[in-house]
Design a protein around this motif. Structure first.
Motif, PDB file in Angstrom:
ATOM      1  N   ARG A  29       6.951  86.247  34.932  1.00  0.00           N
ATOM      2  CA  ARG A  29       7.726  85.727  36.069  1.00  0.00           C
ATOM      3  C   ARG A  29       7.258  84.300  36.304  1.00  0.00           C
ATOM      4  NH1 ARG A  29       8.339  88.855  41.261  1.00  0.00           N
ATOM      5  NH2 ARG A  29      10.527  88.294  40.938  1.00  0.00           N
ATOM      6  N   VAL A  59      15.537  76.940  34.736  1.00  0.00           N
ATOM      7  CA  VAL A  59      14.286  77.352  34.094  1.00  0.00           C
ATOM      8  C   VAL A  59      13.737  76.145  33.322  1.00  0.00           C
ATOM      9  CG1 VAL A  59      13.209  78.962  32.463  1.00  0.00           C
ATOM     10  CG2 VAL A  59      15.156  79.713  33.862  1.00  0.00           C
ATOM     11  N   GLY A 108      11.060  92.026  41.961  1.00  0.00           N
ATOM     12  CA  GLY A 108      11.191  92.070  40.494  1.00  0.00           C
ATOM     13  C   GLY A 108       9.823  92.225  39.849  1.00  0.00           C
ATOM     14  N   ALA A 109       9.843  92.773  38.630  1.00  0.00           N
ATOM     15  CA  ALA A 109       8.583  92.997  37.917  1.00  0.00           C
ATOM     16  C   ALA A 109       8.514  92.170  36.642  1.00  0.00           C
ATOM     17  CB  ALA A 109       8.440  94.483  37.582  1.00  0.00           C
ATOM     18  N   TYR A 155      17.895  84.203  42.304  1.00  0.00           N
ATOM     19  CA  TYR A 155      17.201  82.911  42.235  1.00  0.00           C
ATOM     20  C   TYR A 155      18.059  81.734  42.700  1.00  0.00           C
ATOM     21  CZ  TYR A 155      13.837  85.733  39.771  1.00  0.00           C
ATOM     22  OH  TYR A 155      12.946  86.711  39.476  1.00  0.00           O
ATOM     23  N   SER A 189      13.505  91.000  29.476  1.00  0.00           N
ATOM     24  CA  SER A 189      13.065  91.553  28.176  1.00  0.00           C
ATOM     25  C   SER A 189      13.980  92.716  27.770  1.00  0.00           C
ATOM     26  CB  SER A 189      11.592  91.952  28.190  1.00  0.00           C
ATOM     27  OG  SER A 189      11.305  92.705  29.317  1.00  0.00           O
TER      28      SER A 189
HETATM   29  P1  ADP Z   1      12.432  89.487  37.420  1.00  0.00           P
HETATM   30  O1  ADP Z   1      13.720  88.874  37.816  1.00  0.00           O
HETATM   31  O2  ADP Z   1      12.310  90.909  37.736  1.00  0.00           O
HETATM   32  O3  ADP Z   1      11.253  88.683  37.819  1.00  0.00           O
HETATM   33  P2  ADP Z   1      13.357  88.917  34.752  1.00  0.00           P
HETATM   34  O4  ADP Z   1      12.806  89.350  33.446  1.00  0.00           O
HETATM   35  O5  ADP Z   1      14.746  89.235  35.056  1.00  0.00           O
HETATM   36  O6  ADP Z   1      12.365  89.463  35.840  1.00  0.00           O
HETATM   37  O7  ADP Z   1      13.175  87.346  34.828  1.00  0.00           O
HETATM   38  C1  ADP Z   1      11.960  86.776  34.452  1.00  0.00           C
HETATM   39  C2  ADP Z   1      11.740  85.454  35.178  1.00  0.00           C
HETATM   40  O8  ADP Z   1      12.688  84.493  34.725  1.00  0.00           O
HETATM   41  C3  ADP Z   1      11.999  85.544  36.642  1.00  0.00           C
HETATM   42  O9  ADP Z   1      10.822  85.946  37.324  1.00  0.00           O
HETATM   43  C4  ADP Z   1      12.370  84.131  37.011  1.00  0.00           C
HETATM   44  O10 ADP Z   1      11.201  83.374  37.217  1.00  0.00           O
HETATM   45  C5  ADP Z   1      13.053  83.630  35.781  1.00  0.00           C
HETATM   46  N1  ADP Z   1      14.545  83.684  35.954  1.00  0.00           N
HETATM   47  C6  ADP Z   1      15.344  84.668  35.550  1.00  0.00           C
HETATM   48  N2  ADP Z   1      16.626  84.385  35.843  1.00  0.00           N
HETATM   49  C7  ADP Z   1      16.632  83.154  36.446  1.00  0.00           C
HETATM   50  C8  ADP Z   1      17.634  82.312  36.986  1.00  0.00           C
HETATM   51  N3  ADP Z   1      18.915  82.643  36.990  1.00  0.00           N
HETATM   52  N4  ADP Z   1      17.237  81.134  37.541  1.00  0.00           N
HETATM   53  C9  ADP Z   1      15.949  80.779  37.550  1.00  0.00           C
HETATM   54  N5  ADP Z   1      14.943  81.539  37.038  1.00  0.00           N
HETATM   55  C10 ADP Z   1      15.290  82.724  36.506  1.00  0.00           C
END
Ligand code: ADP
Length: 484
Positions: free
Chosen positions: A427, A413, A437-438, A384, A443
């Protein structure tokens, strides 16, 4: 009585307790009645005895013989429901009289009262000291009082007797009345108990009727709460809370199934589409086949990652993925999982900076899970963040816990999503397919951290992006932990 209904059992117990109380109070009352009537009888006897004694003494002072004095005293004395017998010093009867009869007769005291038997019945004290005795018969018997009377010239023994028949009859009548009234009272008590138990248990009937209608497809139904302040009302409230939680768990499960099938369907659909296109024409260039196989390989990889994550989460849910703790150095684990991602970062021109203590930070933990935690956080940082940015990984010893953090220079975030990103399949930009990513990574991270007794939170980094902070207590031993 296991086969009886609660209502019948309550009514039965209520009636039984009342019956026991009635029985006990009847026994006590009869005993009390008998005792007080005996005391009254004895009092009457001694009063009569004293009165006749005075009469006899006064007659004897005027008349020449005991026989004459006795006869006169008996003739003039007003009998009060008693028989009087006078014995001489040799225990021979000198005179006697009973109510409404002539002298020398025991009248209505016959046939059970035999005056000549009195000395034998009273025993050794007869003629020497005062004594009470009871002569039994089928209707309650007789009570007698005997005591010596010392006249100037001789000693006599004066005996007064009283029939106990009347008292006995009164007591028996009381018992008979009780025997008629008690069953009626008990029957009414049973009916009352049956009615009251029915009334108090009626909410249970309503609750079970409603509960029987609740199924997986009617999870919004709740039990009726008649009175929230009584026990059954509180039970209904507790059960409704339980139903709320079950309904929430069920709907989470359903959401999970829908999200999971969606995540699985997408790569399968892509693979099918690509293969359909490639196979739709007989001849294809090698490069076409290669491109198609590349896509198939990528989607298969995505599919297997989602399946692995789902498998891990469902094992965690049912407690089949215990935390296998062993001694390790936290800084080593973090360095390794960060190192594994270095090529990915380099590809995007991202620099990973680490600030890990030299002491190594000894910790009892599950290496595989911890690797997953930090690998995922750094991987997200890379995914990200913009190309050419920096990611900072730090670890600090805070005494009884370790604090690790991952900072990036990405979009961060939003505050209102900081809790939600740890939910399964969540997401922020669900339709942005450029970032793979899923929505399962965080989690799994949260479960792994909490399984170590720790916490994870996301906030704003001083570098502008997101800052994930993991706190791991040194001595936590939560349930489901295995040492090894
Ligand atoms: P994935 O990365 O597979 O979508 P995660 O559970 O790891 O699923 O993360 C969930 C959501 O949190 C991501 O889709 C993203 O929108 C947000 N996210 C996670 N890490 C970051 C980060 N370092 N910076 C910004 N948003 C993040």
């Amino acid at each position: 009585m296991p086969h009886l209904s609660v209502r019948a059992r309550l009514a039965f117990w209520h009636t039984s307790i009342l019956a026991a109380l009635l029985g006990a109070s009847a026994v006590v009352s009869v005993a009390f009645l008998r005792q007080s009537s005996a005391r009254r009888t004895d009092g009457d006897l001694t009063d009569t005895w004293s009165a006749f004694r005075s009469e006899l003494i006064s007659e004897r002072s005027e008349l020449p013989s005991l026989a004459l004095a006795t006869a006169d005293a008996l003739a003039s004395f007003r009998l009060n429901n008693v028989a009087i017998v006078i014995f001489d010093a040799k225990n021979a009867i000198i005179g006697m009289k009973a109510l409404g009869e002539s002298q020398g007769d025991v009248g209505d005291f016959a046939p059970a009262f035999h005056p000549e038997e009195v000395p034998r019945i009273v025993g050794g004290r007869f003629g020497d000291a005062s004594a009470f005795a009871t002569i039994p018969d089928s209707e309650g018997g007789y009570r007698i009082f005997s005591a010596p009377v010392y006249l100037p010239k001789e000693r006599t023994t004066l005996v007064v007797a009283r029939s106990l028949h009347q008292e006995n009859e009164a007591i028996e009548e009381a018992i008979a009345t009780f025997a008629i009234i008690a069953p009626i009272v008990l029957a009414l008590a049973f009916l009352g108990g049956w009615f009251l138990a029915g009334r108090s248990l009626s909410p249970v009937g309503a609750m079970s009727e409603r509960a029987a209608r609740i199924s997986a497809s009617t999870t919004s139904e709740r039990l009726p709460v008649v009175n929230p302040r009584d026990e059954l009302g509180r039970l209904a409230i507790v059960l409704n809370d339980l139903l709320d939680r079950l309904a929430e768990a069920l709907s989470q499960q359903r959401r999970f199934m829908t999200d999971a099938s969606h995540e699985l369907r997408t790569p399968v659909a892509v693979v099918r589409a690509v293969t359909d296109v490639v196979l739709s024409q007989d001849t294809r260039t090698v490069s076409d086949y290669r491109d198609a196989l590349d896509t198939v390989q990528r989607e298969a990889g995505r599919l297997s990652r989602v399946v692995d994550d789902l498998f891990l989460l469902s094992r965690a849910d049912i407690g089949e993925r215990p935390v296998r703790r062993r001694s390790l150095y936290l800084s080593e684990v973090i360095a390794e999982s960060t190192g594994d991602l270095a090529p990915l970062a380099t590809e995007r021109g991202i620099t990973i900076e680490s600030n890990l203590p030299d002491e190594g930070c000894p910790f009892e933990g599950d290496e595989e899970l911890l690797d997953r935690v930090f690998g995922n956080l750094v991987d997200n940082g890379i995914k990200y963040s913009p190309d050419g940015s920096r990611i900072l990984v730090t670890l600090a010893d805070r005494g009884s816990w370790y604090e690790a953090s991952v900072d990036d220079e990405g979009p961060g975030v939003a505050a209102d999503l900081q809790d939600r990103i740890f939910e399964r399949f969540f997401r922020v930009n669900d339709d942005d397919f450029s970032v793979p990513g899923a929505g399962l990574g965080l989690s799994i991270v949260r479960w792994a951290v909490e399984a170590h007794g720790g916490t994870i939170a996301v906030g704003k980094s001083a570098r502008g992006g997101a800052r994930f902070t993991v706190v791991l207590p040194k001595n936590a031993r939560p349930e489901g932990t295995i040492s090894g």
